[in-house]
Design a protein around this motif. Sequence first.
Motif, PDB file in Angstrom:
ATOM      1  N   GLU A 150       0.850  -1.186   0.000  1.00 41.38           N
ATOM      2  CA  GLU A 150       0.000   0.000   0.000  1.00 41.38           C
ATOM      3  C   GLU A 150       0.892   1.245   0.000  1.00 41.38           C
ATOM      4  O   GLU A 150       1.837   1.351   0.777  1.00 41.38           O
ATOM      5  CB  GLU A 150      -0.914   0.019   1.222  1.00 41.38           C
ATOM      6  CG  GLU A 150      -1.931  -1.108   1.256  1.00 41.38           C
ATOM      7  CD  GLU A 150      -3.070  -0.882   0.276  1.00 41.38           C
ATOM      8  OE1 GLU A 150      -3.091   0.185  -0.373  1.00 41.38           O
ATOM      9  OE2 GLU A 150      -3.928  -1.762   0.148  1.00 41.38           O
ATOM     10  N   LYS A 168      -1.340  -7.045  -4.943  1.00 43.61           N
ATOM     11  CA  LYS A 168      -2.602  -6.309  -4.962  1.00 43.61           C
ATOM     12  C   LYS A 168      -3.568  -6.969  -3.993  1.00 43.61           C
ATOM     13  O   LYS A 168      -3.422  -8.140  -3.631  1.00 43.61           O
ATOM     14  CB  LYS A 168      -3.199  -6.264  -6.368  1.00 43.61           C
ATOM     15  CG  LYS A 168      -3.676  -7.614  -6.892  1.00 43.61           C
ATOM     16  CD  LYS A 168      -4.297  -7.475  -8.279  1.00 43.61           C
ATOM     17  CE  LYS A 168      -4.798  -8.829  -8.785  1.00 43.61           C
ATOM     18  NZ  LYS A 168      -5.413  -8.713 -10.130  1.00 43.61           N
ATOM     19  N   ARG A 169      -4.570  -6.200  -3.598  1.00 45.98           N
ATOM     20  CA  ARG A 169      -5.579  -6.699  -2.678  1.00 45.98           C
ATOM     21  C   ARG A 169      -6.831  -7.090  -3.456  1.00 45.98           C
ATOM     22  O   ARG A 169      -7.350  -6.305  -4.253  1.00 45.98           O
ATOM     23  CB  ARG A 169      -5.920  -5.647  -1.633  1.00 45.98           C
ATOM     24  CG  ARG A 169      -6.757  -6.182  -0.471  1.00 45.98           C
ATOM     25  CD  ARG A 169      -7.145  -5.046   0.476  1.00 45.98           C
ATOM     26  NE  ARG A 169      -5.980  -4.384   1.030  1.00 45.98           N
ATOM     27  CZ  ARG A 169      -5.343  -4.798   2.113  1.00 45.98           C
ATOM     28  NH1 ARG A 169      -5.745  -5.885   2.748  1.00 45.98           N
ATOM     29  NH2 ARG A 169      -4.293  -4.141   2.574  1.00 45.98           N
ATOM     30  N   LYS A 170      -7.295  -8.296  -3.228  1.00 43.13           N
ATOM     31  CA  LYS A 170      -8.492  -8.771  -3.905  1.00 43.13           C
ATOM     32  C   LYS A 170      -9.744  -8.249  -3.203  1.00 43.13           C
ATOM     33  O   LYS A 170      -9.683  -7.618  -2.160  1.00 43.13           O
ATOM     34  CB  LYS A 170      -8.505 -10.305  -3.935  1.00 43.13           C
ATOM     35  CG  LYS A 170      -7.335 -10.910  -4.702  1.00 43.13           C
ATOM     36  CD  LYS A 170      -7.535 -12.385  -4.945  1.00 43.13           C
ATOM     37  CE  LYS A 170      -7.614 -13.164  -3.646  1.00 43.13           C
ATOM     38  NZ  LYS A 170      -7.734 -14.616  -3.874  1.00 43.13           N
ATOM     39  N   THR A 224       0.521 -10.089  -8.627  1.00 39.24           N
ATOM     40  CA  THR A 224       0.010  -9.729  -9.946  1.00 39.24           C
ATOM     41  C   THR A 224       0.752 -10.445 -11.066  1.00 39.24           C
ATOM     42  O   THR A 224       0.264 -10.473 -12.201  1.00 39.24           O
ATOM     43  CB  THR A 224       0.134  -8.218 -10.160  1.00 39.24           C
ATOM     44  OG1 THR A 224       1.498  -7.813  -9.994  1.00 39.24           O
ATOM     45  CG2 THR A 224      -0.731  -7.462  -9.160  1.00 39.24           C
ATOM     46  N   THR A 243       3.330  -1.775  -9.793  1.00 37.65           N
ATOM     47  CA  THR A 243       2.502  -0.612  -9.482  1.00 37.65           C
ATOM     48  C   THR A 243       3.201   0.187  -8.391  1.00 37.65           C
ATOM     49  O   THR A 243       3.199  -0.199  -7.224  1.00 37.65           O
ATOM     50  CB  THR A 243       1.104  -1.053  -9.016  1.00 37.65           C
ATOM     51  OG1 THR A 243       0.498  -1.860 -10.039  1.00 37.65           O
ATOM     52  CG2 THR A 243       0.229   0.142  -8.729  1.00 37.65           C
ATOM     53  N   ASN A 299      -0.461   5.725 -12.443  1.00 32.99           N
ATOM     54  CA  ASN A 299      -0.206   4.294 -12.327  1.00 32.99           C
ATOM     55  C   ASN A 299       0.176   3.720 -13.676  1.00 32.99           C
ATOM     56  O   ASN A 299      -0.578   3.807 -14.644  1.00 32.99           O
ATOM     57  CB  ASN A 299      -1.461   3.599 -11.794  1.00 32.99           C
ATOM     58  CG  ASN A 299      -1.222   2.122 -11.562  1.00 32.99           C
ATOM     59  OD1 ASN A 299      -0.094   1.654 -11.591  1.00 32.99           O
ATOM     60  ND2 ASN A 299      -2.286   1.392 -11.336  1.00 32.99           N
TER      61      ASN A 299
END
Length: 1040
Positions: A67, A209-211, A219, A321, A329
């Motif tokens: 994050e 990444k967060r699902k 990713t 990212t 991004n």
Amino acid sequence: MCGPAMFPAGPRWPGVRVLQMLWALLAVLLASQRLWAIKDFGECTWQVVLNEFKRVGENGASDRFFEQELVDTVGNLFHMLVDSPIDPREKYLGFPYYLKINYSCEEKHSEDLVRMGHLTGLKPMVLVTFQSPVNFYRWKIEQLQIQMEAAPFRSKEPCMAEEVCGMSWYTPMPIKNGSVVMRVDVSSNGLGTFIPNKRFQVNINGFLKRKQDNNIQFTVGDELFDLMPWYFVGISSRPLWHTVDQSPVLILGGIPNEKYVLMTDTSFKDFSLVELSIDSCWVGSFYCPQSGFTATIYDTIATESTLFIRQNQLVYYFTGTYTTLYERNRGSGSWVRVLASECIKKLCPVYFHSNGSEYIMALTTGKHEGFVHFGTIRDGQVSFEMLPRQWSVCEQIGVTTCSIIWSDYIAGEYTLLLLVESEYENASKRFQVVSYNTASDDLELLYRIPEFIPEARGLEFLMILGTESYTDTVMAPKGISCNPYNHLIFIWGNFLLQSSNKENFIYLADFPKELSIKYMARSFCGAVAIVTETEEIWYLLEGSYRVYRLFPSKGWKVHISLQLMQQSSLYASNETMLTLFYEDSKLYQLVYLMNNQKGQLVKRLMPVEQLLMYQQHTSHYDLDRKGGYLMLSFTNFCPFSVMRLRSLPGPQRYTRQERYRARPPRVLERSGFHNENSLAIYQGLIYYLLWLHSVYDKVGVRRRTGRPETGLGERGAGLEGEACGAERSRIVELEDWGVGVHEISSFFPPTEGNLMVPVFIGCPPGKRLAFDITYTLEYSRLKNKHYFDCVQVDPEMPCFLFRDIFYPFFLIQDLVTGDSGSFQGSYVLLVVGGGPTLDTLKDYNKDEIYRFNSPLDKTNSLIWTTRTKRTTKDSAFHVMSHESPGIEWLCLENAPCYDNVPQGIFAPEFFFKVLVSNRGVDTSTYCNYQLTFLLHIHGLPLSPKRALFILMVSVSVFVGLVTFYIAFCLLWPLVAKGCTMIRWKINDIIASESYYTYASISGISSMQSLRRSRMGSVFSSRMTEDRAEPKEAVERQLMT
């Protein structure tokens, strides 16, 4: 140094010898106790994990660092601090993570230790060092650190104790734009338990990444949680390639027949096994000589933002990212295949970035044999160029067939070093070293490698002159490598050649010709580790001629025996090395251990110094027979060789750090524990401190004194802004050569020997050029006799009027000491971008920059001009200084600021992106400064056509309004009279209609009333007929 004791002559006293023995025994006991104490201290170690903002105080919580957005949850707390010296107008934010600090000691309970440390005054000190970014055009290069004192916090788990059961220390984990690699050094404040300092790699992983279900996934593929032994046991090791000190995520392939890779963002303190989401199909072509297919990922290279892999002849890349690196991004959604029409046989890494970019090289085979695909990575964008640009390497060195075996790039010289294998008509093969300059497109043959390995004849090294004798072993080169710091070049294969000038090479004879080097791991600080095809490990110190075998060796046997006796968990009888790499100038192994049918992947230190010491100790003695027994004798009275390692200069030799120190909020609780609110305030203060640093570090600043300092009294927190750095300017180095006597001055003691005094003069790091807004405004107001700001005033970006002469002034700021002064040198000013609003800013290309700024422009595109006569050597641009007569804004017909449409009723505005540089035009300083800032100009004139059009429209509207007014005034009485007459007529019509309607309604109503009255009379007469006299009835009827 020990020797026989000397005593005065006299009678022998037995007590003296006994006393000596007692003293010796006491010394041994004291020494052993001290060694055990040191060993006990060494058993304790710091432990650091990341916790998300919302998971503070949870036992066992450990989060991954991906994050990058700030947390907007601390602002409300600052509004409660009404009596504290905070700025209520500022918006305080927080970082998404905390650092959770504990420590543990062997055979002791961790919670008890942490609690004991807190009660004895122990406070961890956390030093976070931000790595400078690659792209210095977007982000400023700086050496920034922040030191934070950790705050104690109780565990949220239920506890029966009155005060505390479990606890930890916490500090915010700050994030800085442009930095994705951070080093965290944890130390003690000197109280409580002695714990050695420890460093952790805490990097941002842009490939996570967060699902939707709040779980975290990769990713680049799917994470595997079962590490099967056959993935690692018995496989060959492979190099770990990445951009030195810039890659937040490392990647390692080589697992046979599987598209699996190992990924880590902590330099293999922990790691993940990931199956990459790439196609497993084999894409071949007639020009690719590969006949088979395997899913193995052969080559892997990690850069600051992008991962590269090679599977068979296919090359893929994936960009992470990283919002802290890019303005937007640019992360990849899937693996991107590049060089699709090429047959790639090998990827070659470039260890160092340059010119704001990172690089990678792909070697081809097939139709483009003899060319190199040179890849450039900047801000996550990847582009490839085939080099040489015109003729292939084979054609330029005069051979029909050749193959590039290896390539290395010297970024500072824009030079490719190519190891080329050439085939001749007689089927013989020779090897050459070729240099290619990417800037000038020039190719040069540097060195022809001998065909056979030289005969050393017992020497440690041999200078290759061409007159020496050779063995019958053919030289088989495999790679070439250059250290950009000391310019040492190695050519390696079944031999090892070393050169410092690319022309004369030295053969290092200690490396046996029966072995073949597979890859080299370089620290770029003097040490080199060599791995052979048979997984032997050798060690070399750059600049020396001795090559040492570390594994297998006598020293390794001694070391492994000691480790197994201590039951170390980092060693096993069955182990496989996966890779060998340097980290912070220390050599590490990534090893897969098999113990009792259970596998474990560990990272362990390769103790080079101890292994060399063990080897020296075991190889410098002989056993001589003296009569009937063997006697130990040393061949060298000093069995240890002294190795002096001198640190090589980094990119900035005298690096100065900017360091801030921060303390947590002071709490009133007697036990000193913090709560979530005080930790959140700590987050906000760290954010605000770094924000102040970034504001001070802006290219355009107002003059001010002092350093950022914020305090919140007893209920708040205190921060100290501190800039620390080593002394710089001129460094004088004295070296004693042992010949002659010279005396420098009375300030130095007499020195024997010749004196070599190199004086290092240059630009110290931490100094930069800044736009002096304050003095520019004052001077402009003085010269122009007025100053008009924009209608909507922005204190951070004042406006300048278009018709006024613009007089820019600049400052030289020392970000370490805080000193600043006016820049008195020469510079070139260029408008390199612009737009009518901040959201529409556009960067101009080279041709546009020339047209908009050059006095030689003939396209009527100039944005500005000046009366300054001095120009650059090619007369392309003006050279200005603080004494220049100023800038006059033009915005000619083909300029982007010409004919700007106004937004509203006010005059048009425009934002110019201005670049200022003194490179090549200033002799007042050794520093090359470059500055980019935004300039807000208002009151731009309209183009003649648009002004005429607006004038005509305005006049037309005005004349129309006047005509309408006159006509209205003249016709209004007639219109009013007509309206009155029409109104009267309408009233008459309405009145007549109303009268007739009323009359009709009245007549009908009268008739109905008469009938009702008659009928009522008849009915009444009939009702009274029986009661009245006949006479009255008759008279009534006659009357009716």
